[in-house]
Design a protein around this motif. Structure first.
Motif, PDB file in Angstrom:
ATOM      1  N   ASP A 143     -16.698  50.338  22.087  1.00  0.00           N
ATOM      2  CA  ASP A 143     -16.574  49.317  21.049  1.00  0.00           C
ATOM      3  C   ASP A 143     -15.984  49.908  19.769  1.00  0.00           C
ATOM      4  N   VAL A 144     -16.375  51.129  19.459  1.00  0.00           N
ATOM      5  CA  VAL A 144     -15.818  51.806  18.281  1.00  0.00           C
ATOM      6  C   VAL A 144     -14.321  52.001  18.452  1.00  0.00           C
ATOM      7  N   GLU A 145     -13.893  52.400  19.634  1.00  0.00           N
ATOM      8  CA  GLU A 145     -12.457  52.588  19.874  1.00  0.00           C
ATOM      9  C   GLU A 145     -11.707  51.264  19.804  1.00  0.00           C
ATOM     10  N   ALA A 146     -12.341  50.185  20.259  1.00  0.00           N
ATOM     11  CA  ALA A 146     -11.711  48.868  20.160  1.00  0.00           C
ATOM     12  C   ALA A 146     -11.553  48.453  18.697  1.00  0.00           C
ATOM     13  N   ALA A 147     -12.500  48.865  17.861  1.00  0.00           N
ATOM     14  CA  ALA A 147     -12.445  48.503  16.440  1.00  0.00           C
ATOM     15  C   ALA A 147     -11.516  49.405  15.644  1.00  0.00           C
ATOM     16  N   ARG A 148     -11.184  50.567  16.176  1.00  0.00           N
ATOM     17  CA  ARG A 148     -10.458  51.570  15.400  1.00  0.00           C
ATOM     18  C   ARG A 148      -9.136  51.058  14.808  1.00  0.00           C
ATOM     19  N   PRO A 149      -8.274  50.340  15.554  1.00  0.00           N
ATOM     20  CA  PRO A 149      -7.006  49.880  14.946  1.00  0.00           C
ATOM     21  C   PRO A 149      -7.223  48.999  13.713  1.00  0.00           C
ATOM     22  N   VAL A 150      -8.279  48.205  13.729  1.00  0.00           N
ATOM     23  CA  VAL A 150      -8.589  47.361  12.575  1.00  0.00           C
ATOM     24  C   VAL A 150      -9.144  48.202  11.436  1.00  0.00           C
ATOM     25  N   LEU A 151     -10.042  49.117  11.753  1.00  0.00           N
ATOM     26  CA  LEU A 151     -10.639  49.960  10.722  1.00  0.00           C
ATOM     27  C   LEU A 151      -9.598  50.863  10.073  1.00  0.00           C
ATOM     28  N   GLU A 152      -8.635  51.333  10.857  1.00  0.00           N
ATOM     29  CA  GLU A 152      -7.617  52.223  10.293  1.00  0.00           C
ATOM     30  C   GLU A 152      -6.641  51.493   9.381  1.00  0.00           C
ATOM     31  N   ALA A 153      -6.680  50.156   9.398  1.00  0.00           N
ATOM     32  CA  ALA A 153      -5.858  49.388   8.460  1.00  0.00           C
ATOM     33  C   ALA A 153      -6.487  49.334   7.076  1.00  0.00           C
ATOM     34  N   VAL A 154      -7.778  49.658   6.991  1.00  0.00           N
ATOM     35  CA  VAL A 154      -8.479  49.591   5.702  1.00  0.00           C
ATOM     36  C   VAL A 154      -9.037  50.941   5.266  1.00  0.00           C
ATOM     37  N   GLY A 155      -9.042  51.920   6.173  1.00  0.00           N
ATOM     38  CA  GLY A 155      -9.626  53.212   5.844  1.00  0.00           C
ATOM     39  C   GLY A 155      -8.767  54.376   6.282  1.00  0.00           C
ATOM     40  N   LYS A 156      -8.955  55.500   5.613  1.00  0.00           N
ATOM     41  CA  LYS A 156      -8.222  56.720   5.934  1.00  0.00           C
ATOM     42  C   LYS A 156      -9.035  57.639   6.834  1.00  0.00           C
ATOM     43  N   THR A 157     -10.340  57.638   6.666  1.00  0.00           N
ATOM     44  CA  THR A 157     -11.231  58.479   7.457  1.00  0.00           C
ATOM     45  C   THR A 157     -12.178  57.577   8.233  1.00  0.00           C
ATOM     46  N   VAL A 158     -11.984  57.502   9.541  1.00  0.00           N
ATOM     47  CA  VAL A 158     -12.802  56.650  10.402  1.00  0.00           C
ATOM     48  C   VAL A 158     -13.466  57.550  11.431  1.00  0.00           C
ATOM     49  N   VAL A 159     -14.804  57.687  11.349  1.00  0.00           N
ATOM     50  CA  VAL A 159     -15.516  58.640  12.199  1.00  0.00           C
ATOM     51  C   VAL A 159     -16.677  57.948  12.911  1.00  0.00           C
ATOM     52  N   HIS A 160     -16.723  58.114  14.237  1.00  0.00           N
ATOM     53  CA  HIS A 160     -17.846  57.613  15.029  1.00  0.00           C
ATOM     54  C   HIS A 160     -18.993  58.605  14.882  1.00  0.00           C
ATOM     55  N   VAL A 161     -20.118  58.141  14.320  1.00  0.00           N
ATOM     56  CA  VAL A 161     -21.212  59.055  14.002  1.00  0.00           C
ATOM     57  C   VAL A 161     -22.417  58.903  14.920  1.00  0.00           C
ATOM     58  N   GLY A 162     -22.369  57.976  15.882  1.00  0.00           N
ATOM     59  CA  GLY A 162     -23.491  57.836  16.797  1.00  0.00           C
ATOM     60  C   GLY A 162     -23.714  56.399  17.236  1.00  0.00           C
ATOM     61  N   PRO A 163     -24.862  56.122  17.876  1.00  0.00           N
ATOM     62  CA  PRO A 163     -25.150  54.772  18.378  1.00  0.00           C
ATOM     63  C   PRO A 163     -25.422  53.777  17.262  1.00  0.00           C
ATOM     64  N   ALA A 164     -25.758  52.555  17.633  1.00  0.00           N
ATOM     65  CA  ALA A 164     -25.998  51.479  16.673  1.00  0.00           C
ATOM     66  C   ALA A 164     -26.965  51.923  15.582  1.00  0.00           C
ATOM     67  N   GLY A 165     -26.618  51.633  14.349  1.00  0.00           N
ATOM     68  CA  GLY A 165     -27.432  51.991  13.192  1.00  0.00           C
ATOM     69  C   GLY A 165     -27.078  53.326  12.570  1.00  0.00           C
ATOM     70  N   SER A 166     -26.339  54.160  13.314  1.00  0.00           N
ATOM     71  CA  SER A 166     -26.001  55.492  12.799  1.00  0.00           C
ATOM     72  C   SER A 166     -25.075  55.413  11.595  1.00  0.00           C
TER      73      SER A 166
END
Length: 298
Positions: A143-166
């Protein structure tokens, strides 16, 4: 490119939505104030009239609202995101809320057939405008990878830090560091002024050494000028420090400096400065030092 809905078009949400439009996404916005949705529409987005209208046909739904109860109000219930968005929609919560609430809402999302990612952001209003936010992301890897293209349109540093709530837990740590750093910069500035030092020169040399930090770079000049136009309001940082102290207590972690800073932020708010930028902690340092000043934004 995706059909993206942004719910909450405030100081952070509106520039994020504009950057999504600029990146080529089809963007629909909803906000309690129609003035904000009209600004998005003028930038090439679509103004929705309700949450149900906003999420109809959405592939990604981003929420950017102030607090845990606000997120719950937006996503739960008959009029909420979960009941009205298409099955399989990706919900990205960019708000800053309690980690335990984020975990609970992710479970509720799964029951509703919604994929949930918590993705709080750091970088303030300017970072949102420039599209260079730091985004700490919690959720399932796919799910994080699916969101990445959208997140990279608004952020420069996008890091998956763990499961839900992390993501929310890391954001709490971020707010702890930011508040503590603002307090120390405020103390340093009042100290320098008390000794008659050229404050601008001092800021320049401090920023170039080991004391250098983003607060000195982005906030110190405004603090020295007593200009506290909000990029991030005291009210919101007070809320965030409440999240930090509660989460630390639950984990049995001592945060003595963080707890003191939370008290100072609360005192500043109690003085009636909740709508000022969080860098207005300098006003409280001055007050404690018996050195009054005038702010241009109070």
């Amino acid at each position: 490119m995706a059909n993206v809905t942004v719910i909450g078009l405030g100081i952070m949400g509106l520039p994020m939505a504009r950057n999504l439009v600029d990146a080529g996404h089809t963007v629909t916005g909803f906000n309690r104030s129609s003035a904000a949705t009209e600004k998005l529409a003028a930038h090439g987005g679509r103004a929705a009239t309700s949450i149900a209208d906003a999420v109809s046909g959405a592939e990604v739904v981003i929420t950017m609202v102030p607090d845990s109860p606000d997120v719950e109000a937006v996503v739960l219930g008959e009029d909420g995101v979960f009941a009205n968005a298409p099955q399989g929609v990706l919900w990205v919560d960019a708000s800053t809320i309690r980690p335990d609430v984020s975990v609970r809402l992710a479970a509720a999302a799964a029951e509703a057939g919604v994929r949930a990612v918590d993705a709080p952001v750091s970088g303030g209003e300017q970072g949102a405008i420039e599209g260079i936010l730091s985004i700490m992301v919690g959720g399932a890897a796919e799910d994080v990878e699916a969101a990445r293209p959208v997140l990279e349109a608004v952020g420069k540093t996008v890091v998956h830090v763990g499961p839900a709530g992390s993501g929310q837990t890391v954001k709490a740590a971020n707010q702890l560091i930011v508040a503590g750093t603002i307090e120390l910069v405020a103390e340093a500035l009042v100290f320098l002024e008390a000794h008659g030092v050229d404050t601008a020169a001092a800021i320049e040399v401090l920023a170039g050494g080991l004391a250098g930090n983003r607060i000195l770079d982005r906030k110190a000049a405004g603090m020295a000028a007593r200009s506290f136009e909000p990029g991030f309001r005291v009210d919101l940082h007070h809320k965030d420090l409440g999240i930090v102290t509660a989460a630390a207590r639950e984990a049995g972690v001592a945060i003595p400096l963080g707890a003191m800073t939370a008290q100072l932020m609360g005192a500043l708010r109690a003085e009636g400065h909740g709508n000022l930028d969080h860098s207005a902690l300098l006003l409280l340092v001055e007050q404690l030092s018996g050195r009054g000043s005038t702010t241009t934004n109070d």
